[in-house]
Design a protein around this motif. Structure first.
Motif, short mmCIF file in Angstrom:
data_model
loop_
_atom_site.label_atom_id
_atom_site.label_comp_id
_atom_site.label_asym_id
_atom_site.label_seq_id
_atom_site.Cartn_x
_atom_site.Cartn_y
_atom_site.Cartn_z
N ILE A 75 0.84 -1.20 0.00
CA ILE A 75 0.00 0.00 0.00
C ILE A 75 0.87 1.25 0.00
O ILE A 75 0.64 2.19 -0.77
CB ILE A 75 -0.96 0.00 1.20
N ALA A 76 1.89 1.27 0.86
CA ALA A 76 2.78 2.44 0.94
C ALA A 76 3.46 2.69 -0.41
O ALA A 76 3.58 3.85 -0.84
CB ALA A 76 3.81 2.23 2.04
N GLU A 77 3.89 1.62 -1.07
CA GLU A 77 4.53 1.78 -2.38
C GLU A 77 3.54 2.28 -3.43
O GLU A 77 3.88 3.12 -4.25
CB GLU A 77 5.09 0.44 -2.86
N SER A 78 2.33 1.76 -3.41
CA SER A 78 1.34 2.08 -4.45
C SER A 78 0.74 3.46 -4.28
O SER A 78 0.47 4.14 -5.27
CB SER A 78 0.21 1.05 -4.44
N TYR A 79 0.50 3.88 -3.03
CA TYR A 79 -0.26 5.10 -2.79
C TYR A 79 0.54 6.21 -2.12
O TYR A 79 0.04 7.31 -1.94
CB TYR A 79 -1.51 4.79 -1.97
N ARG A 81 1.31 6.84 0.91
CA ARG A 81 0.62 7.39 2.07
C ARG A 81 0.95 6.57 3.30
O ARG A 81 1.29 5.40 3.21
CB ARG A 81 -0.89 7.39 1.82
N LYS A 82 0.83 7.20 4.46
CA LYS A 82 0.98 6.49 5.73
C LYS A 82 -0.30 5.72 6.01
O LYS A 82 -1.37 6.07 5.50
CB LYS A 82 1.27 7.48 6.86
N LEU A 83 -0.21 4.70 6.85
CA LEU A 83 -1.38 3.87 7.11
C LEU A 83 -1.25 3.13 8.42
O LEU A 83 -0.15 2.99 8.97
CB LEU A 83 -1.57 2.86 5.97
N VAL A 84 -2.38 2.68 8.92
CA VAL A 84 -2.43 1.79 10.08
C VAL A 84 -3.38 0.65 9.76
O VAL A 84 -4.31 0.79 8.97
CB VAL A 84 -2.89 2.50 11.38
N THR A 85 -3.14 -0.49 10.38
CA THR A 85 -3.99 -1.66 10.18
C THR A 85 -5.25 -1.52 11.02
O THR A 85 -5.18 -1.23 12.21
CB THR A 85 -3.24 -2.94 10.61
N LEU A 86 -6.40 -1.74 10.39
CA LEU A 86 -7.69 -1.74 11.10
C LEU A 86 -8.12 -3.16 11.45
O LEU A 86 -8.58 -3.42 12.56
CB LEU A 86 -8.77 -1.05 10.26
N ILE A 111 -9.33 2.10 -2.93
CA ILE A 111 -9.53 2.91 -1.73
C ILE A 111 -10.98 3.39 -1.70
O ILE A 111 -11.50 3.86 -2.71
CB ILE A 111 -8.59 4.13 -1.71
N GLU A 112 -11.59 3.30 -0.52
CA GLU A 112 -12.93 3.82 -0.33
C GLU A 112 -12.97 4.56 1.01
O GLU A 112 -12.80 3.96 2.07
CB GLU A 112 -13.95 2.68 -0.32
N LYS A 113 -13.15 5.88 0.95
CA LYS A 113 -13.19 6.71 2.16
C LYS A 113 -11.94 6.54 3.03
O LYS A 113 -12.02 6.33 4.23
CB LYS A 113 -14.45 6.45 2.96
N ASN A 114 -10.77 6.59 2.41
CA ASN A 114 -9.48 6.46 3.09
C ASN A 114 -9.26 5.10 3.74
O ASN A 114 -8.44 4.97 4.65
CB ASN A 114 -9.25 7.59 4.09
N VAL A 115 -9.99 4.08 3.31
CA VAL A 115 -9.79 2.71 3.78
C VAL A 115 -9.53 1.84 2.55
O VAL A 115 -10.19 1.96 1.53
CB VAL A 115 -11.02 2.19 4.56
N ILE A 116 -8.53 0.99 2.67
CA ILE A 116 -8.21 0.06 1.59
C ILE A 116 -8.13 -1.35 2.17
O ILE A 116 -7.71 -1.53 3.32
CB ILE A 116 -6.90 0.45 0.87
N ALA A 134 -7.19 -8.07 5.09
CA ALA A 134 -6.97 -6.95 6.01
C ALA A 134 -7.56 -5.67 5.45
O ALA A 134 -7.77 -5.54 4.25
CB ALA A 134 -5.48 -6.77 6.26
N THR A 135 -7.81 -4.74 6.36
CA THR A 135 -8.18 -3.38 5.97
C THR A 135 -7.22 -2.41 6.66
O THR A 135 -6.73 -2.68 7.77
CB THR A 135 -9.64 -3.03 6.35
N PHE A 136 -6.96 -1.30 6.00
CA PHE A 136 -6.02 -0.31 6.47
C PHE A 136 -6.61 1.07 6.31
O PHE A 136 -7.28 1.36 5.32
CB PHE A 136 -4.71 -0.38 5.67
N ARG A 137 -6.35 1.96 7.28
CA ARG A 137 -6.74 3.36 7.20
C ARG A 137 -5.55 4.13 6.65
O ARG A 137 -4.43 4.02 7.13
CB ARG A 137 -7.10 3.90 8.58
N LEU A 138 -5.79 4.92 5.59
CA LEU A 138 -4.75 5.71 4.96
C LEU A 138 -4.80 7.15 5.46
O LEU A 138 -5.86 7.70 5.73
CB LEU A 138 -4.94 5.71 3.44
N PHE A 139 -3.62 7.75 5.59
CA PHE A 139 -3.47 9.14 6.01
C PHE A 139 -2.67 9.89 4.97
O PHE A 139 -1.83 9.31 4.30
CB PHE A 139 -2.73 9.23 7.36
N ASN A 140 -2.91 11.18 4.86
CA ASN A 140 -2.10 12.00 3.97
C ASN A 140 -0.74 12.16 4.60
O ASN A 140 -0.60 12.28 5.81
CB ASN A 140 -2.75 13.36 3.74
N ARG A 141 0.29 12.20 3.76
CA ARG A 141 1.66 12.37 4.27
C ARG A 141 1.80 13.77 4.68
O ARG A 141 2.12 14.52 5.23
CB ARG A 141 2.68 12.00 3.20
#
Length: 141
Positions: A75-79, A81-86, A111-116, A134-141
């Motif tokens: 995810i980090a490579e593709s987008y 963005r920072k993220l955490v596991t939900l 990505i749907e509503k900052n969740v992938i 898994a699902t992950f919450r994405l954050f803007n860098r």
């Protein structure tokens, strides 16, 4: 002459740059550069004694770490963005011996509503050893 287990890394895999102190302690981890038309992101790992449980197989916590970490890396490579596991749901299917190459194939959804979400398959010795969703919450860098 004694050969190192690290001399058996499959062709096309390169060491991932550090993703932090936890990864530095547990790695090295590897990334396979994609070929044209590849849909999955591919990672690799060579487990050592320090990754084993009392039976001499890769510890379930380490398998969980691999699945979670490799999906997060994809995810980090593709987008970028920072993220955490939900959520992380794992099915263990076969044991993984130490000193046997482990490969992870990762597929990501949109990505749907900052969740992938994504799925991962961990294999060794030509058999699937564990899978995860898994699902992950994405954050803007």
């Amino acid at each position: 002459m004694v050969s190192s287990p690290f001399s058996n890394i499959p062709e096309g895999f390169h060491i991932l740059q550090s993703r932090g102190p936890f990864a530095d302690l547990n790695g090295p981890f590897y990334r396979k550069l994609p070929n044209a038309g590849d849909t999955a992101t591919v990672f690799g790992f060579l487990p050592l004694e320090r990754h084993a449980n009392s039976l001499g197989f890769v510890h379930g916590g380490m398998i969980s770490t691999l699945l979670d970490g490799f999906m997060a890396q994809a995810i980090a490579e593709s987008y970028k963005r920072k993220l955490v596991t939900l959520t992380l749901n794992i099915e263990f299917k076969h044991v993984i011996p130490i000193h046997r190459w482990v490969q992870a194939d990762i597929e990501l959804n949109e990505i749907e509503k900052n969740v992938i979400s994504g799925v991962a398959s961990l294999s060794s010795r030509n058999r699937t050893c564990a899978t995860a969703k898994a699902t992950f919450r994405l954050f803007n860098r």
